[in-house]
Motif scaffolding. Structure first.
Motif, PDB file in Angstrom:
ATOM      1  N   SER A 271      16.141   1.991 -12.660  1.00 57.99           N
ATOM      2  CA  SER A 271      14.964   1.921 -11.787  1.00 57.99           C
ATOM      3  C   SER A 271      13.884   2.935 -12.161  1.00 57.99           C
ATOM      4  O   SER A 271      12.716   2.762 -11.815  1.00 57.99           O
ATOM      5  CB  SER A 271      15.382   2.143 -10.329  1.00 57.99           C
ATOM      6  OG  SER A 271      15.980   3.424 -10.175  1.00 57.99           O
ATOM      7  N   ARG A 272      14.268   3.996 -12.862  1.00 63.15           N
ATOM      8  CA  ARG A 272      13.312   5.038 -13.238  1.00 63.15           C
ATOM      9  C   ARG A 272      12.988   5.040 -14.722  1.00 63.15           C
ATOM     10  O   ARG A 272      12.121   5.796 -15.167  1.00 63.15           O
ATOM     11  CB  ARG A 272      13.871   6.412 -12.858  1.00 63.15           C
ATOM     12  CG  ARG A 272      13.920   6.704 -11.371  1.00 63.15           C
ATOM     13  CD  ARG A 272      14.218   8.180 -11.143  1.00 63.15           C
ATOM     14  NE  ARG A 272      13.232   9.014 -11.815  1.00 63.15           N
ATOM     15  CZ  ARG A 272      13.470  10.270 -12.203  1.00 63.15           C
ATOM     16  NH1 ARG A 272      14.661  10.805 -12.032  1.00 63.15           N
ATOM     17  NH2 ARG A 272      12.532  10.973 -12.796  1.00 63.15           N
ATOM     18  N   ARG A 273      13.679   4.208 -15.486  1.00 65.59           N
ATOM     19  CA  ARG A 273      13.588   4.321 -16.937  1.00 65.59           C
ATOM     20  C   ARG A 273      12.178   4.086 -17.472  1.00 65.59           C
ATOM     21  O   ARG A 273      11.676   4.859 -18.285  1.00 65.59           O
ATOM     22  CB  ARG A 273      14.583   3.365 -17.586  1.00 65.59           C
ATOM     23  CG  ARG A 273      14.774   3.613 -19.080  1.00 65.59           C
ATOM     24  CD  ARG A 273      16.008   2.902 -19.574  1.00 65.59           C
ATOM     25  NE  ARG A 273      17.216   3.441 -18.953  1.00 65.59           N
ATOM     26  CZ  ARG A 273      18.366   2.778 -18.854  1.00 65.59           C
ATOM     27  NH1 ARG A 273      18.456   1.538 -19.311  1.00 65.59           N
ATOM     28  NH2 ARG A 273      19.413   3.338 -18.289  1.00 65.59           N
ATOM     29  N   TRP A 274      11.527   3.014 -17.002  1.00 71.20           N
ATOM     30  CA  TRP A 274      10.204   2.710 -17.536  1.00 71.20           C
ATOM     31  C   TRP A 274       9.176   3.740 -17.089  1.00 71.20           C
ATOM     32  O   TRP A 274       8.282   4.103 -17.855  1.00 71.20           O
ATOM     33  CB  TRP A 274       9.773   1.300 -17.133  1.00 71.20           C
ATOM     34  CG  TRP A 274      10.486   0.264 -17.931  1.00 71.20           C
ATOM     35  CD1 TRP A 274      11.443  -0.614 -17.503  1.00 71.20           C
ATOM     36  CD2 TRP A 274      10.326   0.015 -19.339  1.00 71.20           C
ATOM     37  NE1 TRP A 274      11.895  -1.390 -18.539  1.00 71.20           N
ATOM     38  CE2 TRP A 274      11.229  -1.030 -19.684  1.00 71.20           C
ATOM     39  CE3 TRP A 274       9.526   0.559 -20.337  1.00 71.20           C
ATOM     40  CZ2 TRP A 274      11.338  -1.531 -20.979  1.00 71.20           C
ATOM     41  CZ3 TRP A 274       9.628   0.070 -21.626  1.00 71.20           C
ATOM     42  CH2 TRP A 274      10.519  -0.964 -21.942  1.00 71.20           C
ATOM     43  N   GLN A 275       9.295   4.218 -15.874  1.00 76.45           N
ATOM     44  CA  GLN A 275       8.405   5.270 -15.402  1.00 76.45           C
ATOM     45  C   GLN A 275       8.565   6.525 -16.255  1.00 76.45           C
ATOM     46  O   GLN A 275       7.578   7.178 -16.624  1.00 76.45           O
ATOM     47  CB  GLN A 275       8.703   5.579 -13.935  1.00 76.45           C
ATOM     48  CG  GLN A 275       7.755   6.577 -13.286  1.00 76.45           C
ATOM     49  CD  GLN A 275       8.148   6.883 -11.856  1.00 76.45           C
ATOM     50  OE1 GLN A 275       9.311   7.209 -11.583  1.00 76.45           O
ATOM     51  NE2 GLN A 275       7.206   6.768 -10.939  1.00 76.45           N
ATOM     52  N   PHE A 276       9.812   6.828 -16.573  1.00 78.98           N
ATOM     53  CA  PHE A 276      10.075   7.990 -17.420  1.00 78.98           C
ATOM     54  C   PHE A 276       9.503   7.785 -18.824  1.00 78.98           C
ATOM     55  O   PHE A 276       8.906   8.707 -19.399  1.00 78.98           O
ATOM     56  CB  PHE A 276      11.583   8.236 -17.501  1.00 78.98           C
ATOM     57  CG  PHE A 276      11.968   9.307 -18.491  1.00 78.98           C
ATOM     58  CD1 PHE A 276      11.956  10.635 -18.129  1.00 78.98           C
ATOM     59  CD2 PHE A 276      12.318   8.975 -19.798  1.00 78.98           C
ATOM     60  CE1 PHE A 276      12.293  11.623 -19.045  1.00 78.98           C
ATOM     61  CE2 PHE A 276      12.655   9.955 -20.711  1.00 78.98           C
ATOM     62  CZ  PHE A 276      12.643  11.275 -20.335  1.00 78.98           C
TER      63      PHE A 276
ATOM     64  N   VAL B 224       6.972   6.024 -19.781  1.00 85.23           N
ATOM     65  CA  VAL B 224       5.513   6.182 -19.746  1.00 85.23           C
ATOM     66  C   VAL B 224       5.141   7.666 -19.766  1.00 85.23           C
ATOM     67  O   VAL B 224       4.268   8.098 -20.537  1.00 85.23           O
ATOM     68  CB  VAL B 224       4.926   5.488 -18.501  1.00 85.23           C
ATOM     69  CG1 VAL B 224       3.457   5.871 -18.321  1.00 85.23           C
ATOM     70  CG2 VAL B 224       5.049   3.976 -18.625  1.00 85.23           C
ATOM     71  N   ALA B 225       5.809   8.465 -18.916  1.00 82.58           N
ATOM     72  CA  ALA B 225       5.532   9.906 -18.883  1.00 82.58           C
ATOM     73  C   ALA B 225       5.896  10.559 -20.213  1.00 82.58           C
ATOM     74  O   ALA B 225       5.181  11.433 -20.712  1.00 82.58           O
ATOM     75  CB  ALA B 225       6.307  10.555 -17.733  1.00 82.58           C
TER      76      ALA B 225
ATOM     77  N   GLY C  78       8.481  12.753  -7.445  1.00 81.24           N
ATOM     78  CA  GLY C  78       7.872  11.553  -7.995  1.00 81.24           C
ATOM     79  C   GLY C  78       6.429  11.383  -7.590  1.00 81.24           C
ATOM     80  O   GLY C  78       5.926  10.258  -7.567  1.00 81.24           O
TER      81      GLY C  78
ATOM     82  N   LEU D   4       1.259  12.353 -11.606  1.00 83.33           N
ATOM     83  CA  LEU D   4       1.639  12.077 -12.983  1.00 83.33           C
ATOM     84  C   LEU D   4       2.007  13.357 -13.728  1.00 83.33           C
ATOM     85  O   LEU D   4       2.925  13.369 -14.548  1.00 83.33           O
ATOM     86  CB  LEU D   4       0.490  11.353 -13.697  1.00 83.33           C
ATOM     87  CG  LEU D   4       0.717  10.979 -15.156  1.00 83.33           C
ATOM     88  CD1 LEU D   4       1.927  10.061 -15.306  1.00 83.33           C
ATOM     89  CD2 LEU D   4      -0.532  10.322 -15.734  1.00 83.33           C
TER      90      LEU D   4
ATOM     91  N   ASP E  25      19.666   9.118  -8.692  1.00 79.75           N
ATOM     92  CA  ASP E  25      18.949   9.025  -9.959  1.00 79.75           C
ATOM     93  C   ASP E  25      19.862   9.179 -11.137  1.00 79.75           C
ATOM     94  O   ASP E  25      19.413   9.262 -12.235  1.00 79.75           O
ATOM     95  CB  ASP E  25      17.864  10.112 -10.029  1.00 79.75           C
ATOM     96  CG  ASP E  25      16.757   9.832  -9.023  1.00 79.75           C
ATOM     97  OD1 ASP E  25      16.807   8.766  -8.389  1.00 79.75           O
ATOM     98  OD2 ASP E  25      15.863  10.690  -8.872  1.00 79.75           O
TER      99      ASP E  25
ATOM    100  N   ARG F 129       5.621  14.175 -13.450  1.00 81.59           N
ATOM    101  CA  ARG F 129       6.480  13.318 -14.265  1.00 81.59           C
ATOM    102  C   ARG F 129       6.427  13.698 -15.738  1.00 81.59           C
ATOM    103  O   ARG F 129       7.443  13.676 -16.438  1.00 81.59           O
ATOM    104  CB  ARG F 129       6.068  11.850 -14.084  1.00 81.59           C
ATOM    105  CG  ARG F 129       6.455  11.251 -12.746  1.00 81.59           C
ATOM    106  CD  ARG F 129       7.958  11.330 -12.543  1.00 81.59           C
ATOM    107  NE  ARG F 129       8.393  10.654 -11.337  1.00 81.59           N
ATOM    108  CZ  ARG F 129       9.628  10.697 -10.881  1.00 81.59           C
ATOM    109  NH1 ARG F 129      10.540  11.403 -11.526  1.00 81.59           N
ATOM    110  NH2 ARG F 129       9.967  10.055  -9.785  1.00 81.59           N
TER     111      ARG F 129
END
Length: 458
Positions: free
Chosen positions: A380-385, A387-388, A193, A196, A458, A199
């Motif tokens: 918890s990781r969905r929005w970060q994913f 964006v990538a 993590g 960028l 995850d 990701r």
């Protein structure tokens, strides 16, 4: 027919062609998604795990330096649930930083047959092939499992892979009509993590790349193999030379360089080996129900971009037609085709098509991720994913346009010029440096970096 009518007819025809292409690409994507569900959501234990008649396998792991997560990657081969295998590590020189880790693992697992081979044999420009030659020649078994150093595998992977190579694997969606010459594993990226670029690489490999890779291998009309983790027979490889011409007479194997040495001139030796087994021996490939967990490390956006540029340039010289069509398989270009075609044919507002297109496309990609990971994307990781994933989709066309106009690539710090069929030669140094070399920054990992396996969280 008036000029207006001719123009309308042309627009109608183009819209119909566009809609047909769009539907076809969706069919391929859905096929990849459904195949991933069927293949990867159940991974039973192989009966070979406890069989006294299991064929021997030589696991070859070429090493160079301290890759991210190296200890855990290498340890995953020591704990395979398989009764008869050996591990051969190979490094180019005696000062390689990977050697202390290898020796620690050998002491930890004294009952596993393990060897370390130091010293490369130069047979071409590809350093991985040069590093593997001696291991390849000295391996005790005919079945070879070539694993990159940045790959971690599940303990049941070897048994299930030998099942598939023997044509007995439960992973088959349908039984191949011809002998299986090679078993490979779809890469599943994971990192710590950090940057960028890491990701974005994860988002690419775990969704669109995996979806298309699985679909193409399900249709199985042509070879499509990534060499992170490949299983094949040395006796088969010794019969091919990269010509891609059918071996119609066994006497044809006499003369000329064959076997692994013949592929030292290629940058993408993994793909050429697979294509040679397919075309020269008229044999087929299979995916087992395992993934190659590809540790991506701390990639910057520059690292990601130039990695994609490198392999597009290689593919351009291997499969030109498929490479040219590649932008028309990407979500943004397809969305333009869809909204334009449906608006002209049916009068559907463009914004409705765009919203529906990207919503369903993302949901399918998330489903592919869940199949490969063995669990859904955690909230918890969905929005970060996402964006990538969005950055990856936006960059796909610019990266392609940058890649398609050049022939030089940089790999492991060396500059190469890509030739026909993916062969490469060392690029001559000149006073003039192309503009992109002033932008790109290459660095070697100088220390061991551990990544915790987050599969449970995850």
């Amino acid at each position: 027919m008036t000029a207006v009518n001719e123009s309308q007819a042309i627009l109608f025809s183009l819209a119909l062609i566009g809609l047909t292409w769009y539907v076809a690409l969706w069919a391929i994507g859905i096929l990849g998604c459904c195949s991933a569900r069927k293949r990867y959501r159940l991974r039973p234990r192989s009966p070979l795990a406890t069989s006294i008649s299991a064929p021997g396998v030589s696991v070859l792991r070429p090493l160079k330096g301290l890759d991210t997560n190296l200890y855990e990657n290498l340890e995953s081969t020591f704990i395979q649930e398989y009764p008869d295998f050996e591990i051969i590590f190979s490094v180019a020189d005696n000062d390689d930083q990977a050697l202390p880790i290898v020796r620690d693992l050998i002491r930890k697992y004294p009952n596993v047959k393990t060897r370390v081979i130091i010293g490369e044999t130069v047979v071409g420009v590809n350093p991985k092939v040069n590093n593997l030659i001696r291991s390849y020649q000295e391996a005790s078994n005919d079945i070879l499992w070539i694993l990159d150093s940045n790959v971690m595998v599940d303990s049941g992977t070897l048994g299930r892979s030998v099942d598939a190579l023997s044509g007995l694997g439960v992973s088959h969606l349908q039984k191949p009509q011809k002998q299986v010459a090679l078993v490979h594993h779809v890469p599943f990226a994971f990192g710590n993590g950090g940057r960028l670029g890491s990701r974005v690489e994860e988002a690419f490999l775990n969704t669109n790349h995996a979806k298309m890779y699985i679909a193409i291998n399900t249709i199985a009309i042509e070879s499509c193999v990534v060499g992170k983790s490949n299983l094949y027979r040395r006796s088969d490889l010794e019969r091919v030379n990269g010509s891609l011409k059918p071996l119609t007479n066994e006497m044809n194997i006499v003369g000329g360089e064959r076997g692994l040495k013949a592929f030292g001139r290629y940058l993408a030796e993994d793909n050429m080996i697979a294509s040679s087994l397919w075309h020269e021996l008229d044999q087929r490939h299979d995916l087992s129900c395992d993934v190659a967990r590809n540790v991506v490390g701390n990639m910057t956006m520059s690292d990601y971009i130039w990695r994609r540029v490198r392999w597009i340039r290689v593919r351009k010289h291997m499969v030109l037609a498929a490479t040219i069509l590649e932008p028309f398989t990407e979500s943004i270009v397809l969305s333009v085709i869809a909204c334009t075609s449906l608006n002209n044919l049916c009068g559907i507002p463009r914004w409705i098509v765009l919203v529906m297109h990207f919503t369903v496309w993302l949901l399918i990609d998330l489903d592919v991720y869940a199949s490969l990971a063995g669990h859904p994307m955690p909230p918890s990781r969905r929005w970060q994913f996402i964006v990538a994933w969005t950055i990856r989709e936006i960059l796909a066309l610019p990266i392609f346009l940058l890649a398609i106009v050049g022939d030089e690539v940089i790999w492991r710090g060396n500059r190469y010029q890509v030739l026909r069929n993916g062969e490469v030669k060392q690029a001559a140094h000149s006073r003039f440096r192309s503009w992109f070399q002033k932008i790109i920054h290459f660095k070697q990992i100088k220390h061991y970096e551990q990544i915790i396996d987050q599969s449970d969280d995850d």
